[in-house]
Design a protein around this motif. Structure first.
Motif, mmCIF file in Angstrom:
data_model
loop_
_atom_site.group_PDB
_atom_site.id
_atom_site.type_symbol
_atom_site.label_atom_id
_atom_site.label_comp_id
_atom_site.label_asym_id
_atom_site.label_seq_id
_atom_site.Cartn_x
_atom_site.Cartn_y
_atom_site.Cartn_z
ATOM 1 N N TRP A 268 -52.057 -44.263 -39.427
ATOM 2 C CA TRP A 268 -52.393 -43.984 -37.944
ATOM 3 C C TRP A 268 -52.778 -42.518 -39.446
ATOM 4 N N SER A 269 -52.339 -42.566 -40.726
ATOM 5 C CA SER A 269 -53.108 -41.668 -41.419
ATOM 6 C C SER A 269 -54.011 -41.467 -42.374
ATOM 7 N N ARG A 270 -54.456 -40.140 -42.727
ATOM 8 C CA ARG A 270 -55.194 -39.819 -42.757
ATOM 9 C C ARG A 270 -55.691 -38.938 -44.088
ATOM 10 N N ARG A 271 -53.983 -39.412 -45.017
ATOM 11 C CA ARG A 271 -54.429 -37.955 -46.007
ATOM 12 C C ARG A 271 -55.582 -38.803 -47.149
ATOM 13 N N ARG A 272 -56.149 -39.930 -47.554
ATOM 14 C CA ARG A 272 -56.413 -40.017 -48.074
ATOM 15 C C ARG A 272 -57.863 -39.355 -48.123
ATOM 16 N N PHE A 273 -58.130 -39.409 -47.320
ATOM 17 C CA PHE A 273 -60.019 -38.484 -46.866
ATOM 18 C C PHE A 273 -59.637 -37.316 -46.786
ATOM 19 N N GLU A 274 -58.592 -36.711 -46.182
ATOM 20 C CA GLU A 274 -58.755 -35.328 -45.619
ATOM 21 C C GLU A 274 -58.458 -35.084 -47.632
ATOM 22 N N HIS A 275 -57.869 -35.244 -48.269
ATOM 23 C CA HIS A 275 -57.710 -35.248 -49.531
ATOM 24 C C HIS A 275 -58.802 -35.266 -50.305
ATOM 25 N N GLN A 276 -59.554 -36.558 -49.857
ATOM 26 C CA GLN A 276 -60.252 -37.005 -50.734
ATOM 27 C C GLN A 276 -59.875 -37.538 -52.091
ATOM 28 N N GLU A 277 -59.004 -38.402 -51.811
ATOM 29 C CA GLU A 277 -58.022 -39.317 -52.895
ATOM 30 C C GLU A 277 -59.055 -40.052 -53.651
ATOM 31 N N THR A 278 -59.383 -40.197 -54.814
ATOM 32 C CA THR A 278 -60.112 -41.475 -55.373
ATOM 33 C C THR A 278 -59.192 -42.180 -56.471
ATOM 34 N N SER B 259 -71.540 -41.451 -41.638
ATOM 35 C CA SER B 259 -71.746 -43.161 -42.924
ATOM 36 C C SER B 259 -70.717 -43.535 -43.953
ATOM 37 N N PRO B 260 -71.131 -44.522 -43.761
ATOM 38 C CA PRO B 260 -69.905 -45.117 -44.816
ATOM 39 C C PRO B 260 -69.032 -44.230 -45.884
ATOM 40 N N ALA B 261 -68.572 -44.612 -45.987
ATOM 41 C CA ALA B 261 -67.598 -43.556 -47.930
ATOM 42 C C ALA B 261 -66.908 -44.636 -48.614
ATOM 43 N N THR B 262 -66.826 -44.336 -49.703
ATOM 44 C CA THR B 262 -66.077 -44.785 -50.660
ATOM 45 C C THR B 262 -64.978 -44.035 -51.374
ATOM 46 N N LEU B 263 -63.582 -44.237 -51.391
ATOM 47 C CA LEU B 263 -63.089 -43.209 -52.412
ATOM 48 C C LEU B 263 -62.391 -44.342 -53.149
ATOM 49 N N GLY B 264 -62.226 -44.220 -54.023
ATOM 50 C CA GLY B 264 -61.910 -44.983 -54.911
ATOM 51 C C GLY B 264 -63.064 -46.543 -55.157
ATOM 52 N N VAL C 201 -61.399 -47.634 -52.025
ATOM 53 C CA VAL C 201 -61.343 -47.449 -50.028
ATOM 54 C C VAL C 201 -62.672 -46.842 -49.584
ATOM 55 N N ILE C 202 -63.303 -48.401 -48.694
ATOM 56 C CA ILE C 202 -64.203 -47.640 -48.034
ATOM 57 C C ILE C 202 -63.608 -47.515 -46.846
ATOM 58 N N HIS C 203 -64.339 -47.114 -45.983
ATOM 59 C CA HIS C 203 -63.902 -46.112 -44.743
ATOM 60 C C HIS C 203 -66.018 -46.643 -43.743
#
Length: 248
Positions: free
Chosen positions: A173-183, A201-206, A208-210
């Motif tokens: 359920w968590s969306r924390r990483r994306f909502e806070h753009q944690e890298t 479009s696909p997004a990569t944070l650190g 982590v690939i969405h």
């Protein structure tokens, strides 16, 4: 291709020496559209494998086709939050589920509902896939810990049922990483692949690939396939769509 080794809520896969490995975003009962995406990359069911970030059902017109896909030896999903509704169909907030696409399930005979429940309860919360370039982790929404090893330990040897439920819910359920753009990423894996949060479009944070690009929204989204060896997303650019809107 080597056999899989299943340990509790984490399913492990050895490196695929026969073909390619792909991951795909949320499916939501659109298996015909998914098959078209696989056909476009020349997917070979005799050698290739497809890993799903979950949310196999709800919202789409082909939810009951999920059984056919779960029987395919090359198709390997984790449990998403919508799949978890099926696991908890007799205890969940039914109104919330219906609002979010669960109507297909209500009209099924009780014996069929119970059969789906058993099958979906067997879906792992996390998958890890060996590649020549390093380990790939897959969960539906997020890893709530700084390292993959800690997630694995928490899922396989939880200190309590309450703790396990908390960890599983975060994974689904968590969306924390994306909502806070944690890298900062997740240690212990080359990449962590997730869906759940729908994006243009696909997004990569650190690392982590969405990859949930709304393949389940006809005319508004498309399925992204991620090559687990190269980490290339296919298509490489967002295709022209017949409709669009302002995404949150």
């Amino acid at each position: 291709m080597l056999e899989t080794i299943e340990v509790s809520r984490v399913k492990r896969f050895a490196a695929n020496t026969a073909g390619r490995d792909f991951a795909v975003g949320d499916i939501h009962g659109h298996f015909t559209r998914l098959q078209a995406a696989l056909d476009a990359v020349g997917f070979d069911p005799a050698a290739d494998r497809l890993f799903s970030v979950g949310d196999l059902v709800d919202r789409g017109p082909e939810c009951e086709d999920v059984i056919k896909w779960l029987n395919k030896p090359w198709f390997h999903p984790v449990r998403g939050n919508h799949d978890d509704y099926v696991c908890r169909f007799d205890t969940c907030d039914i109104g919330n589920w219906m609002y979010n696409g669960g109507v297909w399930f209500v009209g099924l005979p009780l014996t069929e509902q119970q059969n789906y429940q058993v099958i979906f309860q067997e879906l792992p919360i996390a998958i890890e896939v060996e590649t020549a370039q390093g380990l790939i982790g897959i969960v539906h929404a997020d890893c709530p810990f700084p390292s993959w090893g800690q997630l694995r330990d928490e899922l396989e040897s939880p200190e309590s049922n309450k703790r396990l439920k908390q960890v599983q819910n975060s994974c689904m359920w968590s969306r924390r990483r994306f909502e806070h753009q944690e890298t900062q990423g997740v240690e212990g894996v080359r990449a962590l692949v997730v869906g759940h949060t729908t994006i243009r479009s696909p997004a990569t944070l650190g690392n982590v690939i969405h990859i949930d690009t709304a393949g389940w929204m006809p005319d508004r989204g498309y399925f992204t396939l991620l090559n687990l060896k190269t980490l290339e997303t296919i298509p490489t650019a967002r295709p022209a769509l017949s409709q669009d809107w302002d995404w949150d």
